[in-house]
Design a protein around this motif. Structure first.
Motif, PDB file in Angstrom:
ATOM      1  N   MET A   1       6.667  13.037  -6.220  1.00  0.00           N
ATOM      2  CA  MET A   1       6.811  12.378  -4.944  1.00  0.00           C
ATOM      3  C   MET A   1       7.059  10.896  -5.159  1.00  0.00           C
ATOM      4  O   MET A   1       6.308  10.236  -5.862  1.00  0.00           O
ATOM      5  N   LYS A   2       8.109  10.381  -4.550  1.00  0.00           N
ATOM      6  CA  LYS A   2       8.399   8.956  -4.627  1.00  0.00           C
ATOM      7  C   LYS A   2       7.612   8.249  -3.535  1.00  0.00           C
ATOM      8  O   LYS A   2       7.526   8.719  -2.410  1.00  0.00           O
ATOM      9  N   ILE A   3       7.016   7.139  -3.868  1.00  0.00           N
ATOM     10  CA  ILE A   3       6.238   6.379  -2.891  1.00  0.00           C
ATOM     11  C   ILE A   3       7.128   5.297  -2.311  1.00  0.00           C
ATOM     12  O   ILE A   3       7.522   4.363  -3.003  1.00  0.00           O
ATOM     13  N   ASP A   4       7.460   5.466  -1.020  1.00  0.00           N
ATOM     14  CA  ASP A   4       8.334   4.510  -0.342  1.00  0.00           C
ATOM     15  C   ASP A   4       7.562   3.465   0.439  1.00  0.00           C
ATOM     16  O   ASP A   4       7.982   2.323   0.520  1.00  0.00           O
ATOM     17  N   THR A   5       6.457   3.860   1.052  1.00  0.00           N
ATOM     18  CA  THR A   5       5.725   2.943   1.917  1.00  0.00           C
ATOM     19  C   THR A   5       4.224   3.096   1.722  1.00  0.00           C
ATOM     20  O   THR A   5       3.695   4.202   1.705  1.00  0.00           O
ATOM     21  N   VAL A   6       3.563   1.956   1.597  1.00  0.00           N
ATOM     22  CA  VAL A   6       2.110   1.894   1.533  1.00  0.00           C
ATOM     23  C   VAL A   6       1.651   1.101   2.748  1.00  0.00           C
ATOM     24  O   VAL A   6       2.217   0.056   3.063  1.00  0.00           O
ATOM     25  N   CYS A   7       0.635   1.603   3.422  1.00  0.00           N
ATOM     26  CA  CYS A   7       0.087   0.938   4.604  1.00  0.00           C
ATOM     27  C   CYS A   7      -1.338   0.493   4.293  1.00  0.00           C
ATOM     28  O   CYS A   7      -2.148   1.288   3.821  1.00  0.00           O
ATOM     29  N   ILE A   8      -1.617  -0.773   4.550  1.00  0.00           N
ATOM     30  CA  ILE A   8      -2.960  -1.327   4.375  1.00  0.00           C
ATOM     31  C   ILE A   8      -3.512  -1.594   5.773  1.00  0.00           C
ATOM     32  O   ILE A   8      -2.906  -2.325   6.556  1.00  0.00           O
ATOM     33  N   ILE A   9      -4.653  -0.993   6.083  1.00  0.00           N
ATOM     34  CA  ILE A   9      -5.311  -1.236   7.371  1.00  0.00           C
ATOM     35  C   ILE A   9      -6.662  -1.865   7.053  1.00  0.00           C
ATOM     36  O   ILE A   9      -7.604  -1.185   6.642  1.00  0.00           O
ATOM     37  N   ASP A  10      -6.728  -3.178   7.214  1.00  0.00           N
ATOM     38  CA  ASP A  10      -7.909  -3.933   6.800  1.00  0.00           C
ATOM     39  C   ASP A  10      -7.888  -5.287   7.488  1.00  0.00           C
ATOM     40  O   ASP A  10      -6.842  -5.940   7.538  1.00  0.00           O
ATOM     41  N   ASP A  11      -9.034  -5.726   7.988  1.00  0.00           N
ATOM     42  CA  ASP A  11      -9.117  -7.015   8.671  1.00  0.00           C
ATOM     43  C   ASP A  11      -9.455  -8.167   7.733  1.00  0.00           C
ATOM     44  O   ASP A  11      -9.470  -9.320   8.155  1.00  0.00           O
ATOM     45  N   ASP A  12      -9.704  -7.885   6.469  1.00  0.00           N
ATOM     46  CA  ASP A  12     -10.075  -8.929   5.507  1.00  0.00           C
ATOM     47  C   ASP A  12      -8.828  -9.459   4.805  1.00  0.00           C
ATOM     48  O   ASP A  12      -8.252  -8.771   3.952  1.00  0.00           O
ATOM     49  N   GLY A  18      -5.091  -9.464  -2.050  1.00  0.00           N
ATOM     50  CA  GLY A  18      -5.312  -8.922  -3.394  1.00  0.00           C
ATOM     51  C   GLY A  18      -4.625  -7.586  -3.603  1.00  0.00           C
ATOM     52  O   GLY A  18      -4.037  -7.333  -4.662  1.00  0.00           O
ATOM     53  N   THR A  19      -4.667  -6.731  -2.599  1.00  0.00           N
ATOM     54  CA  THR A  19      -4.016  -5.423  -2.696  1.00  0.00           C
ATOM     55  C   THR A  19      -2.502  -5.578  -2.798  1.00  0.00           C
ATOM     56  O   THR A  19      -1.856  -4.903  -3.604  1.00  0.00           O
ATOM     57  N   LYS A  20      -1.944  -6.481  -1.997  1.00  0.00           N
ATOM     58  CA  LYS A  20      -0.497  -6.719  -2.057  1.00  0.00           C
ATOM     59  C   LYS A  20      -0.089  -7.267  -3.422  1.00  0.00           C
ATOM     60  O   LYS A  20       0.932  -6.844  -3.975  1.00  0.00           O
ATOM     61  N   ILE A  21      -0.903  -8.149  -3.974  1.00  0.00           N
ATOM     62  CA  ILE A  21      -0.625  -8.689  -5.310  1.00  0.00           C
ATOM     63  C   ILE A  21      -0.641  -7.554  -6.334  1.00  0.00           C
ATOM     64  O   ILE A  21       0.256  -7.448  -7.180  1.00  0.00           O
ATOM     65  N   LEU A  22      -1.665  -6.695  -6.278  1.00  0.00           N
ATOM     66  CA  LEU A  22      -1.745  -5.570  -7.217  1.00  0.00           C
ATOM     67  C   LEU A  22      -0.530  -4.655  -7.082  1.00  0.00           C
ATOM     68  O   LEU A  22       0.040  -4.217  -8.087  1.00  0.00           O
ATOM     69  N   LEU A  23      -0.142  -4.340  -5.853  1.00  0.00           N
ATOM     70  CA  LEU A  23       1.002  -3.446  -5.634  1.00  0.00           C
ATOM     71  C   LEU A  23       2.296  -4.056  -6.172  1.00  0.00           C
ATOM     72  O   LEU A  23       3.088  -3.371  -6.823  1.00  0.00           O
TER      73      LEU A  23
END
Length: 134
Positions: A1-12, A18-23
């Motif tokens: 499976m190719k990963i096209d979109t990641v969604c982050i749902i977080d108010d912090d 940090g998650t965007k940097i890691l991705l």
């Protein structure tokens, strides 16, 4: 499976950053990254995408404790939608216990719990699990 979109749902904003940097930095995915600050905002936007015939994110990283609509409220409503492609939801939270793990088992979309802060090793496991999932 190719990963096209990641969604982050977080108010912090620090966790989101940090998650965007890691991705991006570790080349885990060459994906679009959607970010929502609470469950209601995510639900409105993702439902709109679904109604327009757009694919859902491949992976959703969901915080539980947020204002307006928390992660549980989001899961309750989001899991009732009809999907062409079912997103894989990973609950990312600073604290959770047995009760939360049992509650999450009610939702077929939830794949696992990840403790905050998200680190490269956790993200590698999420990506690996997502690529082998059908």
């Amino acid at each position: 499976m190719k990963i096209d979109t990641v969604c982050i749902i977080d108010d912090d904003p620090i966790c989101v950053y940090g998650t965007k940097i890691l991705l991006n930095h570790n080349n885990f995915v060459s994906a679009n990254i959607l970010v929502y600050e609470d469950g209601e905002e995510a639900l409105i936007n993702l439902t709109s995408q679904l109604n327009c015939g757009q694919r859902m994110p491949d992976i959703i990283l969901l915080d539980l404790n947020m204002p307006i609509m928390d992660g549980w409220g989001f899961l309750e409503k989001f899991s009732k939608l009809s999907f062409v492609n079912k997103p894989q939801v990973y609950i990312v939270s600073s604290h959770f216990g047995t009760d939360e793990i049992e509650k999450a088992k009610k939702y077929e979309l939830v794949r696992n719990f990840i403790t905050k802060p998200l680190i490269a090793k956790n993200l590698s496991e999420i990506i690996a699990m997502s690529k082998i999932a059908v």
